[in-house]
Design an enzyme around this catalytic site. Structure first.
Site, PDB file in Angstrom:
ATOM      1  N   LYS A  79      34.074 -21.778  28.235  1.00 42.91           N
ATOM      2  CA  LYS A  79      32.755 -21.051  28.642  1.00 42.91           C
ATOM      3  C   LYS A  79      31.620 -21.832  27.956  1.00 42.91           C
ATOM      4  O   LYS A  79      31.862 -22.204  26.999  1.00 42.91           O
ATOM      5  CB  LYS A  79      32.775 -19.597  28.025  1.00 42.91           C
ATOM      6  CG  LYS A  79      31.943 -18.678  28.379  1.00 42.91           C
ATOM      7  CD  LYS A  79      31.992 -17.276  27.425  1.00 42.91           C
ATOM      8  CE  LYS A  79      31.469 -17.670  25.841  1.00 42.91           C
ATOM      9  NZ  LYS A  79      31.068 -16.241  25.188  1.00 42.91           N
ATOM     10  N   LYS A 120      37.347 -15.762  17.316  1.00 44.42           N
ATOM     11  CA  LYS A 120      36.243 -16.180  16.207  1.00 44.42           C
ATOM     12  C   LYS A 120      37.069 -16.186  14.730  1.00 44.42           C
ATOM     13  O   LYS A 120      36.342 -16.691  13.647  1.00 44.42           O
ATOM     14  CB  LYS A 120      35.123 -14.977  16.204  1.00 44.42           C
ATOM     15  CG  LYS A 120      34.224 -15.094  17.445  1.00 44.42           C
ATOM     16  CD  LYS A 120      32.906 -14.425  17.040  1.00 44.42           C
ATOM     17  CE  LYS A 120      32.023 -14.864  18.277  1.00 44.42           C
ATOM     18  NZ  LYS A 120      30.641 -14.017  18.299  1.00 44.42           N
ATOM     19  N   LYS A 134      26.554 -21.226  22.960  1.00 48.47           N
ATOM     20  CA  LYS A 134      25.637 -21.560  22.017  1.00 48.47           C
ATOM     21  C   LYS A 134      26.436 -22.424  20.709  1.00 48.47           C
ATOM     22  O   LYS A 134      25.988 -23.049  20.162  1.00 48.47           O
ATOM     23  CB  LYS A 134      24.698 -20.366  21.500  1.00 48.47           C
ATOM     24  CG  LYS A 134      25.297 -19.242  21.263  1.00 48.47           C
ATOM     25  CD  LYS A 134      23.996 -18.134  21.176  1.00 48.47           C
ATOM     26  CE  LYS A 134      24.461 -16.766  21.578  1.00 48.47           C
ATOM     27  NZ  LYS A 134      23.784 -15.611  21.886  1.00 48.47           N
TER      28      LYS A 134
END
Ligand code: TYM
Length: 345
Positions: free
Chosen positions: A207, A124, A210
């Site tokens: 994966k 991230k 969202k």
């Protein structure tokens, strides 16, 4: 389970898990988390489920109206999927201040090196880590606080959260060791079933998420029947027919993903599914999967939409859940402060 470390038998079994209200719910969240949370609530163990709004702001500061909507939508998603707020405790994290309070203590227990090794932090923060928030770096310490504030012994999560639950164990063990107590349990990550890692429909090595820029990569819990059918029809596959045994899926990530999704939705093992569909081409299997997905997900998205018409009722449920959560959390935080030597009068 982390090898070689035992859960202390002295702790009453208790389940805790959480989801970030950081965008719409995906099929990955549903199969990897919510559906399994719902199954747990009938096992005779206390179950506590959280909308982790304080985690959601570590990566993005949302428009306040958006964060509020996403928080209610996630609560609605939990309830529409079968979570019973009488049986389970359902609340949002920021209403129970003890999470942030214990999170601070754990910031002082966890080591910088532990946090730097977290793959989610590396993914991230990426190359621009100097510009990432301090909250994103400390994220796993707050997650450990979420879990240990309730002395939770089991944490059902998808595969991607395993490392964070292992860090929770490390924090509990270091606290217990440093203060010479057996106060925090060594929590078990519970990662089981066919769908602990639902993959992108466009790329079997990524994966389902969202945050993927392509909406075609995921099924959202709010997608209608046409959108679900179109996404499954366009899902990447290979030219071969389906095998009759799970072993035949080993080198076929996209095929394996669709079969895993099917198995999790119809609550069968992958081998049971393949016994039925082995030998079929994707042109035949994909419509079967679409029909199953629509049959399972449409009632949930309809119920979510209905619940969202009365946001006050959702807020009242979260408020009641927060009161019940606080009743467990406050004495555990107080004992933690006593162990550390913080004067409480
Ligand atoms: P989050 O919000 O990213 O995801 C919520 C849950 O959904 C699972 N999940 C998946 N499972 C299978 N396949 C997928 N493609 C997929 N995508 C998501 C996640 O593994 C997770 O179980 N750090 C957590 C939130 C959290 C938490 C906690 C969890 C905060 N405090 C305490 C457990 C206990 C997170 O970001 O999950």
């Amino acid at each position: 389970m982390t090898e070689g470390v035992q859960t202390s038998p002295a702790f009453t079994p208790r389940v805790f898990s959480g989801i970030q209200p950081s965008g719409g719910l995906t099929l990955g969240n549903y199969l990897g988390a919510i559906k399994r949370f719902v199954d747990k609530q009938d096992e005779g163990i206390e179950t506590i489920y959280c909308v982790v709004d304080q985690h959601a702001i570590t990566a993005t500061l949302f428009d306040p109206a958006v964060l509020r909507r996403q928080t209610r939508e996630l609560a609605a998603g939990y309830i529409a999927s079968g979570l019973d707020p009488e049986k389970s405790i359902l609340f949002n994290q920021s209403q129970v201040a003890e999470h942030a309070q214990l999170g601070w203590i754990f910031n002082c227990i966890a080591r910088m090196g532990w946090m730097q090794r977290m793959t989610q932090w590396k993914d991230k923060a990426g190359k621009n880590s100097q510009n990432a928030s301090l909250g994103l770096f400390a994220y796993p310490a707050l997650m450990a606080a979420d879990i240990l504030l309730y002395h939770a012994t089991e944490v059902p999560v998808g595969e991607d959260q395993k490392q964070h639950v292992e860090l929770t164990r490390d924090i509990a063990a270091k606290f217990n060791h440093d203060y010479g107590v057996d106060f925090f349990p060594i929590t078990e990550p519970v990662i089981e079933g066919a769908a602990t890692r639902v993959m992108s429909l466009r790329d079997g090595s990524k994966k389902m998420s969202k945050s993927d820029p392509s909406d075609m990569s995921r099924i959202n819990m709010t997608d209608d029947a046409d959108a679900i059918a179109a996404k499954i029809r366009k899902a990447r596959t290979d030219p071969d027919a389906l095998p009759s045994e799970a072993k035949g899926l080993e080198e076929r990530p996209e095929a394996r993903n669709l079969v895993n999704i099917y198995a999790a939705l119809c609550e069968q093992s992958v081998d049971q599914v393949l016994a039925d569909v082995g030998g079929k081409q994707f042109s035949e299997f994909k419509p079967m999967l679409s029909d199953l997905a629509v049959a399972k997900l449409a009632p949930i998205s309809n119920e979510m939409a209905r619940l969202m018409e009365t946001p006050d009722e959702i807020d009242a449920i979260l408020g009641r859940g927060a009161d019940r959560a606080r009743a467990i959390a406050a004495p555990i935080l107080k004992q933690t402060y006593d162990i550390i030597g913080m004067v409480q009068s």
